[in-house]
Scaffold this motif. Structure first.
Motif, PDB file in Angstrom:
ATOM      1  N   ILE A 220      -2.488  -9.731   0.158  1.00 11.58           N
ATOM      2  CA  ILE A 220      -1.975  -8.406  -0.399  1.00 11.58           C
ATOM      3  C   ILE A 220      -1.002  -7.719   0.590  1.00 11.58           C
ATOM      4  CG2 ILE A 220      -2.999  -6.236  -0.947  1.00 11.58           C
ATOM      5  CD1 ILE A 220      -5.384  -7.979  -2.177  1.00 11.58           C
ATOM      6  N   ARG A 221      -1.558  -7.853   2.060  1.00  9.38           N
ATOM      7  CA  ARG A 221      -0.656  -6.879   2.810  1.00  9.38           C
ATOM      8  C   ARG A 221       0.791  -7.442   3.153  1.00  9.38           C
ATOM      9  NH1 ARG A 221      -2.817  -5.854   8.536  1.00  9.38           N
ATOM     10  NH2 ARG A 221      -0.766  -4.752   8.376  1.00  9.38           N
ATOM     11  N   MET A 222       0.779  -8.746   2.873  1.00 12.20           N
ATOM     12  CA  MET A 222       2.140  -9.332   3.169  1.00 12.20           C
ATOM     13  C   MET A 222       3.324  -9.085   1.990  1.00 12.20           C
ATOM     14  SD  MET A 222       0.857 -12.870   4.712  1.00 12.20           S
ATOM     15  CE  MET A 222       2.257 -13.849   4.537  1.00 12.20           C
ATOM     16  N   ALA A 223       2.594  -8.877   0.909  1.00 16.16           N
ATOM     17  CA  ALA A 223       3.426  -8.438  -0.048  1.00 16.16           C
ATOM     18  C   ALA A 223       4.491  -7.270   0.191  1.00 16.16           C
ATOM     19  CB  ALA A 223       2.781  -8.085  -1.414  1.00 16.16           C
ATOM     20  N   GLY A 224       4.113  -6.441   0.974  1.00 19.11           N
ATOM     21  CA  GLY A 224       4.715  -5.031   1.435  1.00 19.11           C
ATOM     22  C   GLY A 224       5.666  -5.475   2.696  1.00 19.11           C
ATOM     23  N   PHE A 225       5.821  -6.500   3.065  1.00 21.31           N
ATOM     24  CA  PHE A 225       6.587  -6.564   4.291  1.00 21.31           C
ATOM     25  C   PHE A 225       7.953  -7.186   3.854  1.00 21.31           C
ATOM     26  CE2 PHE A 225       2.821  -8.329   6.642  1.00 21.31           C
ATOM     27  CZ  PHE A 225       2.098  -7.084   6.942  1.00 21.31           C
ATOM     28  N   GLU A 226       8.899  -6.422   4.615  1.00 19.80           N
ATOM     29  CA  GLU A 226      10.283  -6.776   4.747  1.00 19.80           C
ATOM     30  C   GLU A 226      10.887  -8.262   5.311  1.00 19.80           C
ATOM     31  OE1 GLU A 226      12.540  -5.198   3.054  1.00 19.80           O
ATOM     32  OE2 GLU A 226      11.211  -3.383   2.737  1.00 19.80           O
ATOM     33  N   ASP A 227      11.454  -8.934   4.786  1.00 19.02           N
ATOM     34  CA  ASP A 227      12.047 -10.113   5.104  1.00 19.02           C
ATOM     35  C   ASP A 227      12.990 -10.062   6.143  1.00 19.02           C
ATOM     36  OD1 ASP A 227      12.346 -12.890   5.391  1.00 19.02           O
ATOM     37  OD2 ASP A 227      13.261 -13.334   3.579  1.00 19.02           O
ATOM     38  N   ASP A 228      12.387  -9.309   7.506  1.00 19.22           N
ATOM     39  CA  ASP A 228      13.281  -9.417   8.644  1.00 19.22           C
ATOM     40  C   ASP A 228      12.457  -9.801   9.866  1.00 19.22           C
ATOM     41  OD1 ASP A 228      11.587  -7.425   8.780  1.00 19.22           O
ATOM     42  OD2 ASP A 228      12.922  -5.500   8.537  1.00 19.22           O
ATOM     43  N   GLU A 229      13.023  -9.583  10.980  1.00 26.95           N
ATOM     44  CA  GLU A 229      12.215 -10.141  12.073  1.00 26.95           C
ATOM     45  C   GLU A 229      10.796  -9.647  12.211  1.00 26.95           C
ATOM     46  OE1 GLU A 229      12.761 -10.778  16.973  1.00 26.95           O
ATOM     47  OE2 GLU A 229      14.490 -10.066  15.615  1.00 26.95           O
ATOM     48  N   ALA A 230      10.886  -8.086  11.971  1.00 25.83           N
ATOM     49  CA  ALA A 230       9.769  -7.213  12.390  1.00 25.83           C
ATOM     50  C   ALA A 230       8.564  -7.581  11.140  1.00 25.83           C
ATOM     51  CB  ALA A 230       9.772  -5.980  12.145  1.00 25.83           C
ATOM     52  N   GLY A 231       9.031  -7.900   9.824  1.00 25.19           N
ATOM     53  CA  GLY A 231       8.137  -8.185   8.955  1.00 25.19           C
ATOM     54  C   GLY A 231       7.644  -9.813   8.913  1.00 25.19           C
ATOM     55  N   ARG A 232       8.266 -10.613   9.356  1.00 25.49           N
ATOM     56  CA  ARG A 232       7.823 -12.221   9.659  1.00 25.49           C
ATOM     57  C   ARG A 232       6.873 -11.895  10.809  1.00 25.49           C
ATOM     58  NH1 ARG A 232      13.405 -12.940   8.445  1.00 25.49           N
ATOM     59  NH2 ARG A 232      14.085 -12.820  10.611  1.00 25.49           N
ATOM     60  N   LEU A 233       7.201 -11.357  11.924  1.00 27.43           N
ATOM     61  CA  LEU A 233       6.249 -11.075  12.770  1.00 27.43           C
ATOM     62  C   LEU A 233       4.812 -10.522  12.365  1.00 27.43           C
ATOM     63  CD1 LEU A 233       5.521 -11.511  15.835  1.00 27.43           C
ATOM     64  CD2 LEU A 233       6.425  -9.075  16.172  1.00 27.43           C
ATOM     65  N   GLN A 234       4.813  -9.591  11.647  1.00 24.10           N
ATOM     66  CA  GLN A 234       3.616  -9.098  11.050  1.00 24.10           C
ATOM     67  C   GLN A 234       3.145 -10.020  10.092  1.00 24.10           C
ATOM     68  OE1 GLN A 234       2.318  -5.901  11.609  1.00 24.10           O
ATOM     69  NE2 GLN A 234       3.611  -5.675  13.383  1.00 24.10           N
ATOM     70  N   ALA A 235       3.681 -10.793   9.429  1.00 26.31           N
ATOM     71  CA  ALA A 235       3.089 -11.981   8.558  1.00 26.31           C
ATOM     72  C   ALA A 235       2.603 -13.011   9.463  1.00 26.31           C
ATOM     73  CB  ALA A 235       4.206 -12.430   7.546  1.00 26.31           C
ATOM     74  N   TYR A 236       2.999 -13.430  10.460  1.00 29.16           N
ATOM     75  CA  TYR A 236       2.447 -14.194  11.250  1.00 29.16           C
ATOM     76  C   TYR A 236       0.967 -13.821  11.725  1.00 29.16           C
ATOM     77  CZ  TYR A 236       5.945 -17.810  11.961  1.00 29.16           C
ATOM     78  OH  TYR A 236       6.903 -19.098  11.827  1.00 29.16           O
ATOM     79  N   LEU A 237       1.107 -12.450  12.177  1.00 30.83           N
ATOM     80  CA  LEU A 237      -0.146 -11.668  12.840  1.00 30.83           C
ATOM     81  C   LEU A 237      -1.066 -11.774  11.959  1.00 30.83           C
ATOM     82  CD1 LEU A 237       1.378  -8.941  14.910  1.00 30.83           C
ATOM     83  CD2 LEU A 237       0.483 -11.208  15.852  1.00 30.83           C
ATOM     84  N   CYS A 238      -0.790 -11.584  10.396  1.00 30.48           N
ATOM     85  CA  CYS A 238      -2.054 -11.390   9.329  1.00 30.48           C
ATOM     86  C   CYS A 238      -2.527 -12.562   9.247  1.00 30.48           C
ATOM     87  CB  CYS A 238      -1.151 -10.973   8.105  1.00 30.48           C
ATOM     88  SG  CYS A 238      -0.576  -9.151   8.033  1.00 30.48           S
ATOM     89  N   LEU A 239      -1.906 -13.974   9.384  1.00 33.27           N
ATOM     90  CA  LEU A 239      -2.324 -15.060   9.001  1.00 33.27           C
ATOM     91  C   LEU A 239      -3.500 -15.555  10.181  1.00 33.27           C
ATOM     92  CD1 LEU A 239       0.473 -17.077   7.305  1.00 33.27           C
ATOM     93  CD2 LEU A 239      -1.796 -16.736   6.418  1.00 33.27           C
TER      94      LEU A 239
END
Length: 274
Positions: free
Chosen positions: A178-197
């Protein structure tokens, strides 16, 4: 000619000179304006408005412009037949630099007309029993949407309780997805997605999962179909955080897809029991 007469009257010594007005064709509720010309300039003081002059008229406004005084009257009542009524004399005060002087508006006449015919029937003939309107029934479509909204609220509350409210069950991958649905597809967004997982995997391991993936796959056999993808994710994480490999970071969509598959498996098995 009227202006000449007014000027000559003022020069003759009259303190106030009435100006022409229409004295007929007025009905109840009408507002008529009557004007006078004042010989000496000053401020006209009036009582508190609105001011009732008679049963027929009420003064609602007094306004001046130079030596021109105008008064707005409202017709409050009219006779049963057309009738000429007398507007009584009205005493005012004129304030000037050297003090205050009395100012008198002489009585004048006005013809009032009724808006209704004369009623010859007795008043009792018009009395009717009270009839209250029936209570308006709520339309069927409106009742349907109200019921649907209540059902939706109930299901939403149950879902929230089942997914988030029960203290003995946790949903790490559902939260991450659910959190990853709000991330942008850029370097900061991908880093946040890695951290969520990573945090979701840490929750399942009860600590850091790094370097213990095989142990986790043995503990959770439902992840067997995701084993290759989880190992690829671990290799990609090593390349991203520790520069330990030549793996390039995953795009955000692949990270979301992995989180969604883990969340579905989490829902299937009923969450992580604490």
């Amino acid at each position: 000619m009227t202006m000449l007469l007014a000027v000559s009257s003022l020069m003759a010594g009259e303190a106030i000179q009435p100006l022409p007005y229409r004295d007929y064709g007025w009905f109840i509720g009408d507002v008529l304006t009557r004007c006078w010309r004042v010989a000496e300039p000053g401020k006209v003081l009036t009582p508190e408005l609105p001011h009732s002059l008679s049963r027929w008229l009420t003064v609602i406004r007094v306004h001046q412009q130079g030596n021109r005084l105008c008064i707005d009257y409202q017709v409050d009542y009219v006779p049963f037949t057309t009738e000429t009524v007398t507007v009584p004399t009205w005493n005012l005060t004129l304030r000037q630099n050297d003090g205050e002087k009395p100012l008198t508006l002489a009585s004048w006449h006005l013809t009032l007309a009724p808006l209704r015919p004369i009623q010859i029937l007795k008043g009792e003939a018009f009395l009717q029993p009270e009839r209250l309107p029936p209570p308006e029934a709520v339309p069927l479509r409106q009742r349907f949407w109200i019921a649907l909204g209540l059902v939706g609220l109930g299901l939403g509350g149950l879902s929230w309780y089942w997914l988030w409210g029960r203290r003995e069950v946790n949903w790490p991958f559902c939260r991450a997805w659910i959190r990853m649905a709000g991330f942008e597809d850029d370097e900061a967004g991908r880093l946040q997605a890695y951290l969520c997982l990573h945090r979701a995997l840490d929750t399942y391991r009860g600590g850091s999962w790094w370097g213990r993936l095989d142990d986790m796959l043995a503990r959770y056999p439902g992840w067997g179909s995701l084993a290759d993808e989880l190992k690829a994710f671990a290799a990609s994480s090593a390349g991203l955080f520790f520069a330990a490999g030549a793996e390039t970071p995953w795009p955000l969509e692949r990270l979301r897809r992995l989180a969604r598959r883990l969340a579905l498996e989490e829902l299937r098995r009923g969450g992580l029991v604490r």
